[in-house]
Design a protein around this motif. Structure first.
Motif, PDB file in Angstrom:
ATOM      1  N   VAL A 176       0.833  -1.210   0.000  1.00 36.48           N
ATOM      2  CA  VAL A 176       0.000   0.000   0.000  1.00 36.48           C
ATOM      3  C   VAL A 176       0.864   1.255   0.000  1.00 36.48           C
ATOM      4  O   VAL A 176       0.369   2.356   0.170  1.00 36.48           O
ATOM      5  N   SER A 177       2.180   1.085  -0.205  1.00 38.20           N
ATOM      6  CA  SER A 177       3.092   2.210  -0.008  1.00 38.20           C
ATOM      7  C   SER A 177       3.806   2.684  -1.265  1.00 38.20           C
ATOM      8  O   SER A 177       4.685   3.537  -1.194  1.00 38.20           O
ATOM      9  N   VAL A 178       3.449   2.150  -2.430  1.00 36.87           N
ATOM     10  CA  VAL A 178       4.058   2.629  -3.666  1.00 36.87           C
ATOM     11  C   VAL A 178       3.445   3.991  -4.006  1.00 36.87           C
ATOM     12  O   VAL A 178       2.230   4.152  -3.962  1.00 36.87           O
ATOM     13  N   PRO A 179       4.247   5.000  -4.327  1.00 36.98           N
ATOM     14  CA  PRO A 179       3.722   6.346  -4.567  1.00 36.98           C
ATOM     15  C   PRO A 179       2.678   6.384  -5.684  1.00 36.98           C
ATOM     16  O   PRO A 179       2.672   5.540  -6.582  1.00 36.98           O
ATOM     17  N   GLU A 180       1.806   7.389  -5.602  1.00 36.81           N
ATOM     18  CA  GLU A 180       0.769   7.540  -6.615  1.00 36.81           C
ATOM     19  C   GLU A 180       1.356   7.833  -7.990  1.00 36.81           C
ATOM     20  O   GLU A 180       0.691   7.616  -9.000  1.00 36.81           O
ATOM     21  N   SER A 181       2.590   8.307  -8.020  1.00 36.73           N
ATOM     22  CA  SER A 181       3.251   8.522  -9.315  1.00 36.73           C
ATOM     23  C   SER A 181       3.423   7.216 -10.076  1.00 36.73           C
ATOM     24  O   SER A 181       3.616   7.216 -11.291  1.00 36.73           O
ATOM     25  N   GLY A 182       3.387   6.103  -9.338  1.00 37.32           N
ATOM     26  CA  GLY A 182       3.313   4.807  -9.999  1.00 37.32           C
ATOM     27  C   GLY A 182       4.563   3.974 -10.023  1.00 37.32           C
ATOM     28  O   GLY A 182       4.484   2.753  -9.938  1.00 37.32           O
ATOM     29  N   THR A 183       5.756   4.550 -10.155  1.00 35.76           N
ATOM     30  CA  THR A 183       6.969   3.746 -10.248  1.00 35.76           C
ATOM     31  C   THR A 183       8.130   4.418  -9.534  1.00 35.76           C
ATOM     32  O   THR A 183       8.133   5.634  -9.313  1.00 35.76           O
ATOM     33  N   LEU A 184       9.127   3.616  -9.172  1.00 33.76           N
ATOM     34  CA  LEU A 184      10.425   4.106  -8.705  1.00 33.76           C
ATOM     35  C   LEU A 184      11.432   3.007  -8.982  1.00 33.76           C
ATOM     36  O   LEU A 184      11.076   1.835  -9.077  1.00 33.76           O
ATOM     37  N   SER A 185      12.701   3.383  -9.141  1.00 37.86           N
ATOM     38  CA  SER A 185      13.731   2.411  -9.545  1.00 37.86           C
ATOM     39  C   SER A 185      14.998   2.599  -8.729  1.00 37.86           C
ATOM     40  O   SER A 185      15.246   3.668  -8.147  1.00 37.86           O
ATOM     41  N   GLY A 186      15.801   1.550  -8.711  1.00 37.87           N
ATOM     42  CA  GLY A 186      17.107   1.605  -8.063  1.00 37.87           C
ATOM     43  C   GLY A 186      17.812   0.286  -8.241  1.00 37.87           C
ATOM     44  O   GLY A 186      17.200  -0.729  -8.603  1.00 37.87           O
ATOM     45  N   PRO A 187      19.121   0.262  -8.010  1.00 35.68           N
ATOM     46  CA  PRO A 187      19.865  -1.003  -8.093  1.00 35.68           C
ATOM     47  C   PRO A 187      19.335  -1.995  -7.065  1.00 35.68           C
ATOM     48  O   PRO A 187      19.063  -1.637  -5.914  1.00 35.68           O
ATOM     49  N   LEU A 188      19.155  -3.245  -7.498  1.00 36.45           N
ATOM     50  CA  LEU A 188      18.633  -4.292  -6.615  1.00 36.45           C
ATOM     51  C   LEU A 188      19.777  -4.894  -5.810  1.00 36.45           C
ATOM     52  O   LEU A 188      20.769  -5.344  -6.376  1.00 36.45           O
ATOM     53  N   GLN A 189      19.638  -4.905  -4.481  1.00 34.26           N
ATOM     54  CA  GLN A 189      20.705  -5.382  -3.605  1.00 34.26           C
ATOM     55  C   GLN A 189      20.156  -6.378  -2.590  1.00 34.26           C
ATOM     56  O   GLN A 189      19.151  -6.122  -1.928  1.00 34.26           O
ATOM     57  N   GLN A 201      23.217 -11.758  -9.580  1.00 39.41           N
ATOM     58  CA  GLN A 201      23.891 -11.794 -10.885  1.00 39.41           C
ATOM     59  C   GLN A 201      23.981 -10.402 -11.490  1.00 39.41           C
ATOM     60  O   GLN A 201      22.966  -9.698 -11.609  1.00 39.41           O
ATOM     61  N   GLY A 202      25.179  -9.994 -11.882  1.00 35.65           N
ATOM     62  CA  GLY A 202      25.372  -8.727 -12.574  1.00 35.65           C
ATOM     63  C   GLY A 202      25.018  -7.536 -11.714  1.00 35.65           C
ATOM     64  O   GLY A 202      25.207  -7.538 -10.494  1.00 35.65           O
ATOM     65  N   ASP A 203      24.479  -6.523 -12.377  1.00 33.86           N
ATOM     66  CA  ASP A 203      24.073  -5.300 -11.691  1.00 33.86           C
ATOM     67  C   ASP A 203      22.605  -5.017 -12.013  1.00 33.86           C
ATOM     68  O   ASP A 203      22.274  -4.084 -12.775  1.00 33.86           O
ATOM     69  N   PRO A 204      21.682  -5.799 -11.441  1.00 35.30           N
ATOM     70  CA  PRO A 204      20.275  -5.652 -11.801  1.00 35.30           C
ATOM     71  C   PRO A 204      19.687  -4.348 -11.266  1.00 35.30           C
ATOM     72  O   PRO A 204      20.096  -3.845 -10.220  1.00 35.30           O
ATOM     73  N   VAL A 205      18.728  -3.833 -12.001  1.00 35.92           N
ATOM     74  CA  VAL A 205      17.958  -2.663 -11.570  1.00 35.92           C
ATOM     75  C   VAL A 205      16.510  -3.101 -11.400  1.00 35.92           C
ATOM     76  O   VAL A 205      15.950  -3.779 -12.268  1.00 35.92           O
ATOM     77  N   ALA A 206      15.908  -2.738 -10.268  1.00 31.82           N
ATOM     78  CA  ALA A 206      14.524  -3.095  -9.995  1.00 31.82           C
ATOM     79  C   ALA A 206      13.641  -1.866 -10.124  1.00 31.82           C
ATOM     80  O   ALA A 206      14.002  -0.777  -9.661  1.00 31.82           O
ATOM     81  N   THR A 207      12.510  -2.025 -10.763  1.00 32.69           N
ATOM     82  CA  THR A 207      11.503  -0.978 -10.843  1.00 32.69           C
ATOM     83  C   THR A 207      10.259  -1.438 -10.077  1.00 32.69           C
ATOM     84  O   THR A 207       9.756  -2.535 -10.317  1.00 32.69           O
ATOM     85  N   ILE A 208       9.817  -0.608  -9.150  1.00 28.68           N
ATOM     86  CA  ILE A 208       8.626  -0.912  -8.368  1.00 28.68           C
ATOM     87  C   ILE A 208       7.442  -0.229  -9.038  1.00 28.68           C
ATOM     88  O   ILE A 208       7.425   0.989  -9.207  1.00 28.68           O
ATOM     89  N   GLU A 209       6.457  -1.025  -9.449  1.00 25.76           N
ATOM     90  CA  GLU A 209       5.287  -0.509 -10.167  1.00 25.76           C
ATOM     91  C   GLU A 209       4.044  -0.672  -9.307  1.00 25.76           C
ATOM     92  O   GLU A 209       3.832  -1.719  -8.688  1.00 25.76           O
ATOM     93  N   ARG A 210       3.235   0.318  -9.334  1.00 33.59           N
ATOM     94  CA  ARG A 210       1.994   0.260  -8.567  1.00 33.59           C
ATOM     95  C   ARG A 210       1.009  -0.688  -9.260  1.00 33.59           C
ATOM     96  O   ARG A 210       0.835  -0.656 -10.470  1.00 33.59           O
ATOM     97  N   GLY A 211       0.369  -1.558  -8.450  1.00 37.14           N
ATOM     98  CA  GLY A 211      -0.588  -2.502  -8.995  1.00 37.14           C
ATOM     99  C   GLY A 211       0.091  -3.757  -9.519  1.00 37.14           C
ATOM    100  O   GLY A 211       1.316  -3.846  -9.608  1.00 37.14           O
ATOM    101  N   ASN A 212      -0.712  -4.728  -9.881  1.00 36.42           N
ATOM    102  CA  ASN A 212      -0.210  -5.965 -10.472  1.00 36.42           C
ATOM    103  C   ASN A 212      -0.149  -5.778 -11.978  1.00 36.42           C
ATOM    104  O   ASN A 212      -1.167  -5.828 -12.666  1.00 36.42           O
ATOM    105  N   THR A 213       1.054  -5.541 -12.493  1.00 35.12           N
ATOM    106  CA  THR A 213       1.226  -5.286 -13.926  1.00 35.12           C
ATOM    107  C   THR A 213       1.629  -6.551 -14.672  1.00 35.12           C
ATOM    108  O   THR A 213       2.071  -6.480 -15.815  1.00 35.12           O
ATOM    109  N   THR A 214       1.489  -7.714 -14.039  1.00 36.00           N
ATOM    110  CA  THR A 214       1.821  -8.982 -14.670  1.00 36.00           C
ATOM    111  C   THR A 214       0.533  -9.741 -14.985  1.00 36.00           C
ATOM    112  O   THR A 214      -0.573  -9.292 -14.641  1.00 36.00           O
ATOM    113  N   SER A 215       0.680 -10.898 -15.595  1.00 34.85           N
ATOM    114  CA  SER A 215      -0.462 -11.769 -15.848  1.00 34.85           C
ATOM    115  C   SER A 215      -0.644 -12.782 -14.730  1.00 34.85           C
ATOM    116  O   SER A 215      -1.556 -13.625 -14.785  1.00 34.85           O
TER     117      SER A 215
END
Length: 636
Positions: free
Chosen positions: A419-432, A522-536
């Protein structure tokens, strides 16, 4: 009553529809003798009872009067005055001073006893049991759509709308108090003119109930709580400090008040789930329309749970048995129809019937339905609380949760709860992975102080959630170290959670554990947090029993009773919480069987609003026989 395990599941409209058809439930009443039980005491130690505070229960004269289930309230054969006279005779013989007398729901009293006095009372044949004053705790670790209440053809619609659902019923909430300013409890001011709505009669608040009786309550003034804080919605507010050492009580600086004002938020939360008025609640980055299950029912708050001076711990919080019994007595005397009890402790070894159980028996014999939390001791078996057969014991299930997605690439994404993803919808950063940017094993679950700020700054941090790990505490550590988001990764089949957090947080189910850890390593992954279920991928199936919801069967002397009786939503429930006087009302998302029980209390109020003389046993029977089967975490 024994309920088949397969029937413990998510409650639906059927539980109410079964009781609001054309034929009244109580059309064919049955005459039975009210229950009168001689309690089984704990085997005394060889050294005899120790000095301390006790609940002394007396042997009662057997009740021989009969009552018609669902039609007449039982009438105790021993009048309250006679019970009090016997209590004083017993106490005087042992040289004991009575602190509080219980004469309505049980025959007993509380007293501070020396070892000699305790031994004398235990030897007195008029004494049935001598029970140390136990400490219980709240069981927290509205779902209108999940319960099919709202919308065309829903239960509210069939009852004349939300403004009529539960009308004529009073729900007594035994808990940590109430925040009267919250819009969930909004109501017109009380007048002094008698009528259909609650009104003042001197110091009392009077309400003519649907069953033809009267509720007569009081709004007790105290710290940051005025008598005028009650309304035509909140018709009673009392506080019971029995069993509490006030020197060890928290104060207003830590959010506790010597009054009916809610000190922890728990009582306001449960009261609003049961009977809150429709309003909009905002928690973290989410807003929701919320309402109690029975939004037209009235609320009476009985504060029996108190917070200690340490706001970072619940270990010094307490709900003493003596305060609980005093609250039950008063609620029954005031005339409530339903009691919600989101408090509990596992049964003590060797005790078939505790003093609190007996008080609830008295309430049930008086026609009061009791919904009680099963406790949060799962997934092990046998840890269930509130096992008396005359209460309806409620487990917690997972309802519909808000979703968010952790996306690692256009083709790899994992949905979870948030319930805490901003209303703007997305944010990103290196996954650690937390152990790579912190103190090794200690950082696996993002323990306080375990992450290195230099490595965490700007990262989306993956922490493993196991045991009693708190997602809120994990988020606090990520925020301290400069992370931009938390991915809380379940390591077992427990349901995902939602709630407020210091950084945007997504709780992923265990099925994504391996792939998430492999991707982060593995590698240098970047994660994007998206509001809602954007998958199938489908969201978790509602109706799954929470992993920490206490299981049966009941243990010890209560082992012949199958508990819990039924389950209701208890995960990520948006509802009211505490605020100081003059501060802005607040809401929060909480989870646990504490949140499940008031859903059942509210459903009982819906039944009683339509069929006011339905007995507690008939309501319980309808609930457990029409509930949906529970789901496993895989959705089956």
């Amino acid at each position: 009553m024994v309920v088949a395990p397969g029937r413990i599941g998510r409650t639906t409209a059927a539980v109410v529809v079964a009781l609001i058809g054309a034929s009244p439930v109580a059309a064919a009443p049955v005459s039975v003798a009210p229950v009168s039980i001689a309690p089984l005491a704990v085997t005394p130690d060889a050294a005899g009872p120790a000095a301390g505070r006790y609940i002394v229960r007396l042997v009662d004269v057997a009740e021989t009067e009969t009552r018609r289930i669902g039609v007449e309230r039982s009438s105790p054969s021993v009048r309250a005055g006679e019970r009090r006279a016997r209590q004083h005779a017993v106490a005087d013989a042992a040289g004991v001073g009575i602190e509080r007398s219980f004469s309505l729901t049980m025959n007993g009293f509380t007293a501070e006893l020396s070892a000699a006095q305790a031994a004398a009372l235990r030897a007195d044949p008029r004494v049935a049991d001598l029970e140390p004053d136990r400490i219980s705790h709240v069981q927290a670790a509205p779902s209108a759509e999940a319960l099919n209440l709202s919308g065309y053809g829903g239960v509210w619609d069939r009852l004349g709308g939300a403004s009529a659902a539960g009308e004529g019923v009073v729900i007594g909430v035994l808990d940590s108090g109430i925040a009267p300013e919250n819009p969930s409890f909004a109501g017109d001011a009380l007048s002094s003119s008698p009528g259909d709505e609650p009104y003042r009669d001197g110091d009392e608040i009077v309400y003519r109930k649907a069953d033809g009786g009267e509720f007569r309550g009081r709004c007790e003034a105290g710290e940051q709580f005025d008598a005028d804080d009650c309304s035509q919605t909140l018709v009673g507010a009392r506080a019971f400090l029995d069993g509490i050492d006030t020197a060890e009580l928290g104060d207003a600086d830590v959010g506790e008040y010597r009054s009916p004002r809610d000190g922890s938020g728990h009582g306001s939360h449960t009261a609003a789930i049961a009977a809150g008025r429709p309003t909009t609640a905002r928690v973290a980055e989410q807003s929701q329309q919320i309402a109690g299950v029975a939004p037209a029912a009235k609320i009476a708050a009985y504060k029996v749970c108190w917070s200690g001076p340490d706001p970072s711990s619940t270990g010094d919080d307490a709900c003493p048995s003596s305060a609980i019994i005093a609250g039950v007595e008063q609620a029954v005397a005031d005339g409530v129809n339903v009691i919600n009890y989101s408090v509990g402790a596992p049964p003590e070894k060797g005790v078939a019937l505790s003093a609190v159980d007996e008080a609830f028996l008295g309430a049930s014999n008086a026609g009061v339905f009791v919904a009680a939390a099963a406790g949060n001791g799962g997934p092990r078996s046998g840890g269930v609380s509130n096992t008396a057969p005359w209460v309806t014991t409620v487990a917690a299930s997972v309802g519909e949760l808000d979703q968010a997605t952790v996306r690692l690439s256009p083709t790899q994404a994992m949905p979870g709860s948030s319930v805490s993803v901003p209303e703007s919808g997305t944010l990103s950063g290196p996954l650690q992975l937390a152990p790579f940017i912190g103190d090794g094993k200690r950082a696996i679950n993002c323990a306080p102080g375990s992450l290195r700020p230099d490595d965490t700054d700007g990262a989306v941090v993956v922490c493993e959630r196991r045991g009693s790990d708190s997602i809120e505490a994990m988020a606090d550590e990520v925020a301290r170290a400069g992370g931009v988001a938390l991915v809380a990764l379940n390591v077992d089949e427990r349901p995902t959670e939602v709630g407020e957090s210091a950084v945007p947080t997504v709780n992923l189910p265990v099925r994504y554990r391996t792939s998430m850890k492999r991707a982060a390593a593995q590698g240098d992954p970047v994660a994007t947090i998206e509001r809602g279920n954007t998958t199938s991928m489908p969201a978790p199936a509602p109706g799954t029993i929470r992993s920490d919801s206490s299981r049966g069967p009941a243990q010890g002397a209560a082992a012949d009773v199958l508990k819990p009786d039924v389950a209701a939503p208890g995960t990520g429930i948006f509802s009211a919480t505490a605020n100081a006087s003059g501060e802005r009302p607040a809401a929060a998302a909480m989870s646990g069987t504490s949140m499940a029980a008031p859903h059942i209390a509210g459903l009982a109020a819906l039944v009683l609003g339509r069929e006011p003389r339905t007995s507690p046993a008939a309501i319980k029977s309808a609930l457990v026989s029409t509930a949906d089967p529970a789901h496993r975490p895989d959705g089956d």
